[in-house]
Design an enzyme around this catalytic site. Structure first.
Site, PDB file in Angstrom:
ATOM      1  N   CYS A   6       0.820  -1.226   0.000  1.00  0.00           N
ATOM      2  CA  CYS A   6       0.000   0.000   0.000  1.00  0.00           C
ATOM      3  C   CYS A   6       0.852   1.274   0.000  1.00  0.00           C
ATOM      4  CB  CYS A   6      -0.950  -0.007   1.180  1.00  0.00           C
ATOM      5  SG  CYS A   6      -0.297  -0.792   2.645  1.00  0.00           S
TER       6      CYS A   6
ATOM      7  N   HIS B 126      -3.009   6.181   4.494  1.00  0.00           N
ATOM      8  CA  HIS B 126      -1.577   6.240   4.790  1.00  0.00           C
ATOM      9  C   HIS B 126      -1.030   7.603   4.349  1.00  0.00           C
ATOM     10  CE1 HIS B 126      -1.732   2.123   5.774  1.00  0.00           C
ATOM     11  NE2 HIS B 126      -0.949   1.596   4.856  1.00  0.00           N
TER      12      HIS B 126
HETATM   13  N1  LIG Z   1      -5.053  -3.501   4.320  1.00  0.00           N
HETATM   14  C1  LIG Z   1      -4.231  -2.928   3.447  1.00  0.00           C
HETATM   15  O1  LIG Z   1      -4.020  -1.696   3.421  1.00  0.00           O
HETATM   16  C2  LIG Z   1      -3.532  -3.763   2.457  1.00  0.00           C
HETATM   17  C3  LIG Z   1      -2.866  -3.130   1.434  1.00  0.00           C
HETATM   18  C4  LIG Z   1      -2.186  -3.884   0.505  1.00  0.00           C
HETATM   19  C5  LIG Z   1      -2.218  -5.250   0.627  1.00  0.00           C
HETATM   20  N2  LIG Z   1      -2.881  -5.856   1.635  1.00  0.00           N
HETATM   21  C6  LIG Z   1      -2.884  -7.315   1.689  1.00  0.00           C
HETATM   22  O2  LIG Z   1      -4.188  -7.824   1.410  1.00  0.00           O
HETATM   23  C7  LIG Z   1      -4.391  -9.023   2.131  1.00  0.00           C
HETATM   24  C8  LIG Z   1      -5.660  -8.918   2.971  1.00  0.00           C
HETATM   25  O3  LIG Z   1      -5.576  -7.808   3.848  1.00  0.00           O
HETATM   26  P1  LIG Z   1      -6.833  -7.310   4.692  1.00  0.00           P
HETATM   27  O4  LIG Z   1      -6.400  -6.024   5.261  1.00  0.00           O
HETATM   28  O5  LIG Z   1      -8.092  -7.362   3.896  1.00  0.00           O
HETATM   29  O6  LIG Z   1      -6.906  -8.448   5.847  1.00  0.00           O
HETATM   30  P2  LIG Z   1      -8.147  -8.865   6.750  1.00  0.00           P
HETATM   31  O7  LIG Z   1      -9.083  -7.747   6.958  1.00  0.00           O
HETATM   32  O8  LIG Z   1      -7.545  -9.524   7.940  1.00  0.00           O
HETATM   33  O9  LIG Z   1      -8.906  -9.999   5.879  1.00  0.00           O
HETATM   34  C9  LIG Z   1      -8.315 -11.235   5.572  1.00  0.00           C
HETATM   35  C10 LIG Z   1      -9.237 -12.012   4.635  1.00  0.00           C
HETATM   36  O10 LIG Z   1      -8.577 -13.251   4.298  1.00  0.00           O
HETATM   37  C11 LIG Z   1      -9.492 -14.319   4.547  1.00  0.00           C
HETATM   38  N3  LIG Z   1      -8.827 -15.553   4.912  1.00  0.00           N
HETATM   39  C12 LIG Z   1      -8.029 -15.777   5.990  1.00  0.00           C
HETATM   40  N4  LIG Z   1      -7.672 -17.081   6.015  1.00  0.00           N
HETATM   41  C13 LIG Z   1      -8.249 -17.672   4.945  1.00  0.00           C
HETATM   42  C14 LIG Z   1      -8.284 -19.004   4.440  1.00  0.00           C
HETATM   43  N5  LIG Z   1      -7.643 -20.008   5.070  1.00  0.00           N
HETATM   44  N6  LIG Z   1      -8.970 -19.254   3.307  1.00  0.00           N
HETATM   45  C15 LIG Z   1      -9.644 -18.276   2.682  1.00  0.00           C
HETATM   46  N7  LIG Z   1      -9.678 -16.985   3.121  1.00  0.00           N
HETATM   47  C16 LIG Z   1      -8.985 -16.698   4.234  1.00  0.00           C
HETATM   48  C17 LIG Z   1     -10.344 -13.813   5.700  1.00  0.00           C
HETATM   49  O11 LIG Z   1     -11.513 -14.583   5.772  1.00  0.00           O
HETATM   50  P3  LIG Z   1     -12.249 -14.859   7.182  1.00  0.00           P
HETATM   51  O12 LIG Z   1     -13.048 -13.614   7.476  1.00  0.00           O
HETATM   52  O13 LIG Z   1     -13.080 -16.053   6.870  1.00  0.00           O
HETATM   53  O14 LIG Z   1     -11.174 -15.113   8.195  1.00  0.00           O
HETATM   54  C18 LIG Z   1     -10.583 -12.384   5.257  1.00  0.00           C
HETATM   55  O15 LIG Z   1     -11.591 -12.346   4.287  1.00  0.00           O
HETATM   56  C19 LIG Z   1      -3.119  -9.245   2.934  1.00  0.00           C
HETATM   57  O16 LIG Z   1      -2.266 -10.078   2.171  1.00  0.00           O
HETATM   58  C20 LIG Z   1      -2.521  -7.874   3.047  1.00  0.00           C
HETATM   59  O17 LIG Z   1      -1.135  -7.897   3.221  1.00  0.00           O
HETATM   60  C21 LIG Z   1      -3.569  -5.140   2.550  1.00  0.00           C
END
Ligand SMILES: NC(=O)c1ccc[n+]([C@@H]2O[C@H](COP(=O)([O-])OP(=O)(O)OC[C@H]3O[C@@H](n4cnc5c(N)ncnc54)[C@H](OP(=O)(O)O)[C@@H]3O)[C@@H](O)[C@H]2O)c1
Length: 344
Positions: A130, A242
């Site tokens: 990000c 950010h």
């Molecule tokens: N947040 C940011 O600013 C940002 C920016 C760039 C990249 N990212 C990347 O994007 C990804 C997600 O980030 P987020 O902020 O959305 O995280 P988050 O809010 O914690 O959400 C994680 C998601 O992954 C799912 N998940 C976890 N374990 C799983 C499994 N075994 N099988 C299928 N789905 C599963 C979760 O489902 P459940 O609800 O069922 O647990 C949830 O939908 C990460 O790799 C992060 O590094 C995030």
């Protein structure tokens, strides 16, 4: 015929934003499927004015899906992206699992749109970190004209960058401070409420954190391997958005006025730079918006050809979901993807 799109991690911060943006931008999808872990089976998520019931990723058959927008973390991506790609479905991944693989394009459509062309090697396209995404959107137009030598960045990163658990921790700790409950640190290594933490992701051997390393390596891969970059990444008690204090040294002379003019007409950039109280953008102003905002542009008189500036964007949108959907749009617009036949 439109595309079939799967959002993997649909119940997460980024996944929910992906569903919003697919609907807002009227992405040409006939069918959108929400996938997450077994914990979320049946959980309802919004897609425009529709409600989707979440299915489980385990054993999901991607053989008639065209695009998988992955935001379920690095471990899931390492395991699942090659399997999904092998079924002929292109993966656009938000984790850091594939970003540094030479056979995987790392793309910010305003900066290196042509890089998507190489996606067939692994059927995976990576979305940058990000903090990198918003940075390179602002650097690119200046680099094209004045050639960047070195960048020094300090980030002020919101808790939503650490997923929904990060947002919950800021909320719970803030409440605990007011009602004098005990404060627990679960997601962050120190208290985040009313504090700042100069540590994001793991420590590397040289003392940098992995988040700082990502910014250096990704800027080189997306923009120019010759650019030297050093970063200090800091978590701050902000829910979304950010911010970055950025100092840039160029090969060629550039004035603050020139930079302002160039950034004003650059794709994805919005300059808000009045020399008066409130004449700049803060994370609250950028949350929910698509632009990369640039404020406080000024000449740095301590170096030759130096500029300082303040860059802010919504980390869940340009830093993740929006960028991923822009990549999907560029596959469609460049005619690199044809919708697959599906049973009626
Ligand atoms: N947040 C940011 O600013 C940002 C920016 C760039 C990249 N990212 C990347 O994007 C990804 C997600 O980030 P987020 O902020 O959305 O995280 P988050 O809010 O914690 O959400 C994680 C998601 O992954 C799912 N998940 C976890 N374990 C799983 C499994 N075994 N099988 C299928 N789905 C599963 C979760 O489902 P459940 O609800 O069922 O647990 C949830 O939908 C990460 O790799 C992060 O590094 C995030």
């Amino acid at each position: 015929m439109g595309y079939k799109v799967a959002v993997v991690g649909a119940t997460g911060n980024v996944g929910r934003e992906m569903l919003n943006i697919l609907a807002e931008r009227a992405f040409p999808a006939d069918e959108v499927v929400a996938l997450a872990s077994r914990r979320s089976l049946g959980t309802e998520v919004s897609y425009g004015d529709k409600t989707l019931k979440t299915k489980t990723l385990d054993n999901y058959d991607f053989s008639d899906t065209d695009i998988a927008l992955m935001s379920a973390g690095g471990d899931i991506s390492k395991e699942w992206s090659p399997k999904i790609g092998a079924q002929g479905c292109v993966v656009i991944d938000n984790s850091s699992a594939w970003r540094y693989d030479a056979d995987v394009p790392l793309v910010v459509p305003e900066v290196n749109p042509g890089a998507v062309d190489g996606f067939r090697k692994k059927m995976i396209i990576a979305n940058p970190n990000c903090s990198t995404a918003q940075l390179v959107v602002a650097l690119k137009p200046l680099h094209d004209l004045f050639v960047i030598k070195r960048v020094v960045v300090a980030t002020y990163q919101s808790v939503s960058g650490a997923g929904k658990e990060g947002m919950d921790e800021l909320f719970t700790q803030t409440r605990a401070v007011f009602v004098t409950d005990p404060i627990e640190n679960k997601k962050f290594p120190k208290r985040i409420a009313f504090n700042v933490i100069p540590h994001i992701d793991v420590f590397m051997e040289d003392g940098y954190t992995k988040e700082e390393w990502k910014m250096m390596v990704e800027t080189k891969k997306i923009l120019d391997p010759k650019i030297k970059l050093t970063a200090t990444c800091v978590r701050v008690p902000v829910f979304v958005g950010h911010s970055e204090a950025v100092n840039i040294e160029f090969e060629k002379p550039v004035t603050a006025d020139e930079a302002r003019d160039i950034l004003r007409s650059a794709p994805g950039c919005l300059v808000v730079d009045k020399h008066e109280p409130g004449g700049y953008v803060t994370p609250i102003d950028a949350a929910g918006e698509d632009a990369t905002y640039i404020s406080r542009i000024r000449e740095d008189i301590t170096v030759e050809n130096g500029l300082s500036m303040w860059i802010v964007s919504d980390n869940l949108r340009k830093g993740a979901a929006l960028n991923a959907i822009q990549i999907a749009e560029s596959l469609v617009n460049r005619k690199l993807l044809t919708a697959r036949k599906r049973a009626a």
